[in-house]
Design an enzyme around this catalytic site. Structure first.
Site, PDB file in Angstrom:
ATOM      1  N   CYS A   1       0.817  -1.225   0.000  1.00 14.11           N
ATOM      2  CA  CYS A   1       0.000   0.000   0.000  1.00 14.11           C
ATOM      3  C   CYS A   1       0.847   1.270   0.000  1.00 14.11           C
ATOM      4  O   CYS A   1       0.350   2.348  -0.336  1.00 14.11           O
ATOM      5  CB  CYS A   1      -0.952  -0.003   1.187  1.00 14.11           C
TER       6      CYS A   1
ATOM      7  N   ASN B   1      -9.995  -0.001  -0.468  1.00 12.16           N
ATOM      8  CA  ASN B   1      -8.538   0.117  -0.392  1.00 12.16           C
ATOM      9  C   ASN B   1      -7.952  -0.443  -1.695  1.00 12.16           C
ATOM     10  O   ASN B   1      -7.989  -1.651  -1.920  1.00 12.16           O
ATOM     11  CB  ASN B   1      -8.034  -0.665   0.823  1.00 12.16           C
TER      12      ASN B   1
ATOM     13  N   HIS C   1      -3.249   7.557   1.888  1.00 14.72           N
ATOM     14  CA  HIS C   1      -3.632   6.225   1.420  1.00 14.72           C
ATOM     15  C   HIS C   1      -4.980   5.889   2.041  1.00 14.72           C
ATOM     16  O   HIS C   1      -5.230   6.182   3.211  1.00 14.72           O
ATOM     17  CB  HIS C   1      -2.581   5.191   1.836  1.00 14.72           C
TER      18      HIS C   1
END
Ligand code: UT7
Length: 324
Positions: free
Chosen positions: A115, A281, A251
């Protein structure tokens, strides 16, 4: 020798057509729209079609970013793709993107920081530009996490989605766009935590692709602290007070994490770009996707001071501060 500053010229993104709602997930595993919204802020996510690969998403996002940059694909001399879901183990997805875009010069490689991938890739691009090793860089975050999810595990399958975002980064000197560009970056990792968020397969270990596994609560526990640390260090390096930030583009893992981080830095809601509700996500793609949403809604304007941050498997984490 090229000049020493990296300017982010443009942004573009692409989301697969198919939207999967929380209600659909509730038919597959023991979950509910209420639980997912309350614990994560996620309402829906996009899922790549059969045969639609990470490189396809990456190329569409790259084309959108290039079309707004004033730079021809042929003039790109570095392609970096941040992804944990490459088309194949090798070649790099970046090589596929380079080939499909008709780029015949320079280099192409993937960056694997889960990520945090986009923050890692953008920092890498900045270093190449400042070292004089590249002049026009395509930085892409692209993922098809739907392909590595265990669709029977309610603790993870409700969280992730597919998509891609891209930016064009170019070298600038002080006569061009004074004050603009990447002002500070900070990358961190701590491999002691690699078993908190991982994929239980791989070419060398199992000869399979494997599925994503996560101790969500453990990751959550470290997230706000780690992210706040690198944000603070990045701001300090640039000599910028938090109240000068115009746009915070975190993020998008969980709305509770990004709200908590924003609160710590006194960032009010209108400064925070939140896309997790619609995208879920999307790992390395989430920041450039969020940048493109802010461009579309008019918040991402020239001269804005933009702070990006991420944390992911490894653990890896990092932040980038840029004047748009
Ligand atoms: O992007 C990379 C970094 N990743 C992250 O930052 C993710 C960080 N972690 C998180 O966002 C959160 O930890 C989650 C959203 C994954 C989970 O939220 P939580 O508040 O930490 O829940 P939990 O894991 O502590 O689970 C609470 C309860 C458990 O039930 P019991 O043991 O209390 O009976 C879980 O089994 O919620 C249960 N649960 C669910 N219930 C309904 C877990 N997943 C679900 C679900 N639907 N999908």
């Amino acid at each position: 020798m090229y000049m020493t500053r990296s300017v982010i010229r443009s942004v573009g993104s692409y989301l697969p057509q198919r939207v999967m709602t929380n209600a659909e997930l509730a038919e597959m595993v023991d979950t509910s729209d209420d639980w997912i919204v309350e614990r994560t802020g996620i309402r829906q996510r996009h899922i790549a079609a059969e045969g639609e690969l990470t490189s396809h998403l990456a190329i569409k996002a790259a084309e959108a970013a290039l079309s707004r940059s004033g730079i021809a694909a042929a003039d790109i001399d570095l392609v970096i793709v941040a992804t944990s879901t490459p088309d194949q183990t090798f070649p790099a997805t970046a090589a596929t993107v380079q080939g499909e875009l008709g780029i015949l010069q320079g280099a192409a490689f993937d960056v694997q920081a889960v990520c945090s991938g986009f923050v890692y890739a953008l920092t890498t691009a900045d270093n190449f530009v400042r070292a004089g090793s590249a002049r026009n860089v395509l930085v892409i975050g692209a993922e098809t996490f739907s392909r590595i999810l265990d669709w029977t595990d309610r603790g993870t399958c409700v969280l992730f989605g597919d998509g891609a975002g891209a930016v064009v980064v170019t070298a600038a000197n002080d006569d061009d766009d004074p004050g603009k560009g990447i002002l500070a970056t900070r990358l961190r990792s701590d491999g002691r935590y690699r078993d908190k968020l991982y994929v239980d397969g791989g070419p060398s270990s199992t000869q399979t692709v494997g599925h994503l596994r996560m101790e969500g609560r453990e990751v959550f526990k470290h997230a706000v602290t780690n992210i706040s640390d690198v944000m603070g260090e990045t701001l300090e390096e640039a000599g910028v007070e938090p109240d000068k930030i115009d746009l915070f583009v975190p993020h998008q893992a969980n709305k509770r994490i990004l709200d908590g981080t924003a609160r710590r830095f006194g960032l009010t809601t209108e400064k925070v770009v939140i896309t997790v509700g619609h995208h879920g996500n999307t790992s390395a793609a989430s920041i450039p996707l969020a940048l493109d949403v802010a461009r579309e809604d008019g918040r991402l304007q020239p001269d804005k001071l933009v702070l990006m941050e991420a944390m992911g498997g490894g653990f890896t984490w990092g932040a980038v501060l840029a004047r748009w």
